[in-house]
Design an enzyme around this catalytic site. Structure first.
Site, PDB file in Angstrom:
ATOM      1  N   ASP A   1       6.506   3.704  -1.366  1.00 30.59           N
ATOM      2  CA  ASP A   1       6.290   5.142  -1.424  1.00 30.59           C
ATOM      3  C   ASP A   1       7.620   5.815  -1.777  1.00 30.59           C
ATOM      4  OD1 ASP A   1       7.803   5.166   0.873  1.00 30.59           O
ATOM      5  OD2 ASP A   1       6.155   5.678   2.206  1.00 30.59           O
TER       6      ASP A   1
ATOM      7  N   CYS B   1      -8.190 -15.223  16.778  1.00 27.40           N
ATOM      8  CA  CYS B   1      -9.549 -15.456  17.274  1.00 27.40           C
ATOM      9  C   CYS B   1      -9.878 -16.938  17.414  1.00 27.40           C
ATOM     10  CB  CYS B   1     -10.553 -14.773  16.352  1.00 27.40           C
ATOM     11  SG  CYS B   1     -10.474 -12.963  16.455  1.00 27.40           S
TER      12      CYS B   1
ATOM     13  N   HIS C   1      -4.731 -10.134  13.929  1.00 24.64           N
ATOM     14  CA  HIS C   1      -6.186  -9.958  13.861  1.00 24.64           C
ATOM     15  C   HIS C   1      -6.564  -8.702  13.080  1.00 24.64           C
ATOM     16  CE1 HIS C   1     -10.385  -9.512  14.904  1.00 24.64           C
ATOM     17  NE2 HIS C   1     -10.085  -8.267  15.243  1.00 24.64           N
TER      18      HIS C   1
ATOM     19  N   ASP D   1      -3.673   2.251   2.008  1.00 26.52           N
ATOM     20  CA  ASP D   1      -2.618   1.741   2.888  1.00 26.52           C
ATOM     21  C   ASP D   1      -2.606   2.558   4.164  1.00 26.52           C
ATOM     22  OD1 ASP D   1       0.173   3.455   3.305  1.00 26.52           O
ATOM     23  OD2 ASP D   1      -1.047   4.178   1.640  1.00 26.52           O
TER      24      ASP D   1
ATOM     25  N   CYS E   1     -14.832 -13.587  13.575  1.00 23.26           N
ATOM     26  CA  CYS E   1     -13.534 -13.628  12.887  1.00 23.26           C
ATOM     27  C   CYS E   1     -12.940 -15.034  12.954  1.00 23.26           C
ATOM     28  CB  CYS E   1     -12.578 -12.626  13.522  1.00 23.26           C
ATOM     29  SG  CYS E   1     -10.958 -12.542  12.724  1.00 23.26           S
TER      30      CYS E   1
ATOM     31  N   CYS F   1      -9.580 -15.565  12.131  1.00 19.67           N
ATOM     32  CA  CYS F   1      -8.120 -15.436  12.063  1.00 19.67           C
ATOM     33  C   CYS F   1      -7.462 -16.328  13.115  1.00 19.67           C
ATOM     34  CB  CYS F   1      -7.696 -13.972  12.253  1.00 19.67           C
ATOM     35  SG  CYS F   1      -7.724 -13.386  13.967  1.00 19.67           S
TER      36      CYS F   1
END
Length: 377
Positions: free
Chosen positions: A93, A310, A336, A267, A305, A307
């Protein structure tokens, strides 16, 4: 153009679209969510963990990296990619949001913005030319023009003056970019919630051959109805053959509403910020892990999930870590939440490809508990 966009498919019943963006460092499908690495790091996460979450592009903050460690050091390091060991795409940015968020510490004039350093109080000056110079030193794939992000609410007179300044600064930013062959640059459409201002700003900015266009000045406190209304009439004004980026938006509901209105890129610091306070996004809504209900819950955080968090840890363990103020708890929930949003984007792309985006959105809203309210928008 440095940044190449290919439109793959349009949703027949909304403005949602599936595309591919190619930058000097990577190629990825859109719609996409970009984790925010404000100070050359997505808070608490390593680049290996980001890669495991299937992140394709991340965001860095020009203002904060200018303050620390400084753009000269970043240039000596070989740019932001080498400095943080991230070999995929980076968007930076411009510092424009700090014009908004540090309102009590700044003074806006035509030449640029005078800041007080948010920690030391030291006076700083950021012009459109310097914002681009810093980003040239950072070496990001996609740079953003310095703009003025007005507050909500604001008077029409204020919004109009701010919008015209944003256009003038955009022209200066485009001229200041010395790396036009290696770094893309996006313009930012401002104008608050005034349709004629948004239309005029988009009309003027699209005369400049930017690599993409962002919709700025939203997610600053306005109701979701206003955000959606602004997107509905603004995104159709932007070129179909270039990326469209909604700045600072990262809640599941707002992402789905943005995709429905033609946005390609998002974002937000939200997933890691709420993780540091023990809040997880799950397939059935947010879970505040410090709540006592999870004290003896020895099941995974989210049964749907896959990930790292998890697959390896229970809600009870995460509850304990958050209650004990252990950093590992913040890290695991951050992993996560980033994985959750990136998986959401993957499912959105799949739904667009299969012509069932609106059905997917409705199912997600119902399961997540949104019900078209402002909750978790």
């Amino acid at each position: 153009m440095v940044i190449k966009y290919q439109l793959l498919k349009k949703d027949p019943r909304s403005m949602a679209r599936l595309g591919v963006i190619t930058t000097p460092h990577s190629t990825f499908e859109t719609p996409i969510f970009m984790p925010v690495g404000t100070q050359a790091t997505v808070k608490t996460m390593s680049v290996e963990e980001l890669e495991a979450c299937n992140a394709k592009i991340i965001l860095g903050n020009t203002y904060h990296l200018w303050c620390q460690p400084g753009n000269e050091i970043m240039a000596e390091a070989g740019g932001l990619h080498k400095f943080m060991r991230w070999n995929k795409s980076i968007l930076t940015d411009s510092g424009g949001f700090q014009v908004f968020s540090l309102a009590k510490l700044r003074d806006i004039k035509e030449e640029g913005v005078t800041f007080k350093h948010h920690k030391s109080g030291k006076k700083l000056f950021l012009s459109p030319e310097l914002a681009i110079k810093i980003q040239n030193d950072l070496g990001s794939d996609i740079m953003m023009c310095l703009d003025e992000c007005p507050p909500y609410p604001a008077t029409e007179e204020y919004l109009e003056n701010s919008m015209h300044r944003t256009i003038r600064w955009a022209k200066r930013c485009y001229e200041a970019n010395v790396n036009k062959e290696t770094q893309g640059l996006f313009g930012i459409v401002q104008g608050g919630n005034i349709r004629r201002l948004r239309e005029y700003c988009a009309q003027e900015l699209t005369k400049i051959p930017f690599d993409g266009y962002a919709v700025g000045g939203l997610s600053v406190g306005e109701p979701k109805e206003i955000q959606n209304e602004v997107l509905s009439y603004t995104t159709p004004l932007l070129p179909e053959d270039k990326p469209r980026y909604l700045m600072g938006v990262g809640s599941p509901g707002a992402i789905l509403d943005g995709v429905e209105r033609g946005i390609d890129m998002f974002d937000c610091v939200l997933p890691t910020r709420i993780a540091r306070h023990g809040t997880a996004m799950t397939s059935v809504g947010r879970k505040l892990l410090k709540n006592k209900e999870f004290e003896r819950d020895f099941t995974p955080l989210d049964h749907e999930c896959d990930c790292y968090c998890c697959k390896n840890y229970t809600r009870a363990y995460l509850h304990h870590l958050i209650k004990a103020e252990e950093i590992l708890g913040q890290r695991l929930i951050s992993i996560h939440n980033i994985h959750f949003l990136l998986k959401l984007m993957e499912n959105i792309r799949k739904a667009i490809r299969e012509d069932r985006f609106l059905e997917f959105k409705k199912e997600f809203y119902e399961k997540y508990g949104l019900n078209n309210s402002d909750k978790d928008f």
